[in-house]
Design a protein around this motif. Structure first.
Motif, PDB file in Angstrom:
ATOM      1  N   ILE A  28       0.862  -1.176   0.000  1.00  0.00           N
ATOM      2  CA  ILE A  28       0.000   0.000   0.000  1.00  0.00           C
ATOM      3  C   ILE A  28       0.905   1.234   0.000  1.00  0.00           C
ATOM      4  N   PRO A  29       0.820   2.055  -1.041  1.00  0.00           N
ATOM      5  CA  PRO A  29       1.681   3.236  -1.091  1.00  0.00           C
ATOM      6  C   PRO A  29       1.253   4.272  -0.055  1.00  0.00           C
ATOM      7  N   PRO A  30       2.177   5.159   0.359  1.00  0.00           N
ATOM      8  CA  PRO A  30       1.808   6.219   1.300  1.00  0.00           C
ATOM      9  C   PRO A  30       0.644   7.046   0.741  1.00  0.00           C
ATOM     10  N   GLN A  31      -0.241   7.442   1.628  1.00  0.00           N
ATOM     11  CA  GLN A  31      -1.420   8.199   1.219  1.00  0.00           C
ATOM     12  C   GLN A  31      -1.332   9.637   1.718  1.00  0.00           C
ATOM     13  N   LYS A  32      -2.020  10.539   1.019  1.00  0.00           N
ATOM     14  CA  LYS A  32      -2.046  11.948   1.409  1.00  0.00           C
ATOM     15  C   LYS A  32      -3.331  12.321   2.129  1.00  0.00           C
ATOM     16  N   GLU A  33      -4.291  11.384   2.138  1.00  0.00           N
ATOM     17  CA  GLU A  33      -5.552  11.615   2.837  1.00  0.00           C
ATOM     18  C   GLU A  33      -6.127  10.270   3.241  1.00  0.00           C
ATOM     19  N   ILE A  34      -7.115  10.301   4.121  1.00  0.00           N
ATOM     20  CA  ILE A  34      -7.760   9.067   4.574  1.00  0.00           C
ATOM     21  C   ILE A  34      -8.474   8.417   3.398  1.00  0.00           C
ATOM     22  N   VAL A  60      -6.599  10.102  13.293  1.00  0.00           N
ATOM     23  CA  VAL A  60      -5.987   9.722  12.019  1.00  0.00           C
ATOM     24  C   VAL A  60      -6.032  10.899  11.067  1.00  0.00           C
ATOM     25  N   SER A  61      -7.153  11.584  11.031  1.00  0.00           N
ATOM     26  CA  SER A  61      -7.310  12.747  10.166  1.00  0.00           C
ATOM     27  C   SER A  61      -6.233  13.794  10.444  1.00  0.00           C
ATOM     28  N   GLN A  62      -5.907  14.007  11.713  1.00  0.00           N
ATOM     29  CA  GLN A  62      -4.903  14.996  12.080  1.00  0.00           C
ATOM     30  C   GLN A  62      -3.511  14.619  11.597  1.00  0.00           C
ATOM     31  N   LEU A  63      -3.241  13.326  11.416  1.00  0.00           N
ATOM     32  CA  LEU A  63      -1.947  12.892  10.891  1.00  0.00           C
ATOM     33  C   LEU A  63      -1.708  13.414   9.476  1.00  0.00           C
ATOM     34  N   PHE A  64      -2.779  13.615   8.717  1.00  0.00           N
ATOM     35  CA  PHE A  64      -2.669  14.074   7.344  1.00  0.00           C
ATOM     36  C   PHE A  64      -2.594  15.606   7.243  1.00  0.00           C
ATOM     37  N   GLN A  65      -2.791  16.290   8.358  1.00  0.00           N
ATOM     38  CA  GLN A  65      -2.758  17.749   8.372  1.00  0.00           C
ATOM     39  C   GLN A  65      -1.337  18.288   8.407  1.00  0.00           C
ATOM     40  N   LYS A  66      -0.380  17.437   8.755  1.00  0.00           N
ATOM     41  CA  LYS A  66       1.016  17.881   8.926  1.00  0.00           C
ATOM     42  C   LYS A  66       1.717  18.074   7.614  1.00  0.00           C
TER      43      LYS A  66
END
Length: 66
Positions: A28-34, A60-66
């Motif tokens: 699974i490649p790295p994702q930019k959003e959930i 989890v959502s906050q992990l993508f905000q960085k």
């Protein structure tokens, strides 16, 4: 899954031999959003996959905000 994610996953499937058995490996490649399956999102907890709801989904959502 979104169509772009499906495509990325499908091109990364291969088989490996582990202790004399053939094993399907899905990268699974790295994702930019959930990513959602229908209206559900899932996370790994130790060796289990569980549905992310409420506070866990927000975390989890906050992990993508960085």
């Amino acid at each position: 899954m979104t169509n772009p994610l499906k495509t990325q996953v499908l091109i990364k499937i291969d088989t490996i031999t582990y202790k004399g058995h053939s094993v399907i490996r899905i990268n699974i490649p790295p994702q930019k959003e959930i990513s959602f399956v229908g209206e559900k999102a899932f996370i790994r907890e130790d060796s289990s996959t569980v549905e992310a709801k409420g506070p866990k989904l927000l975390a989890v959502s906050q992990l993508f905000q960085k």
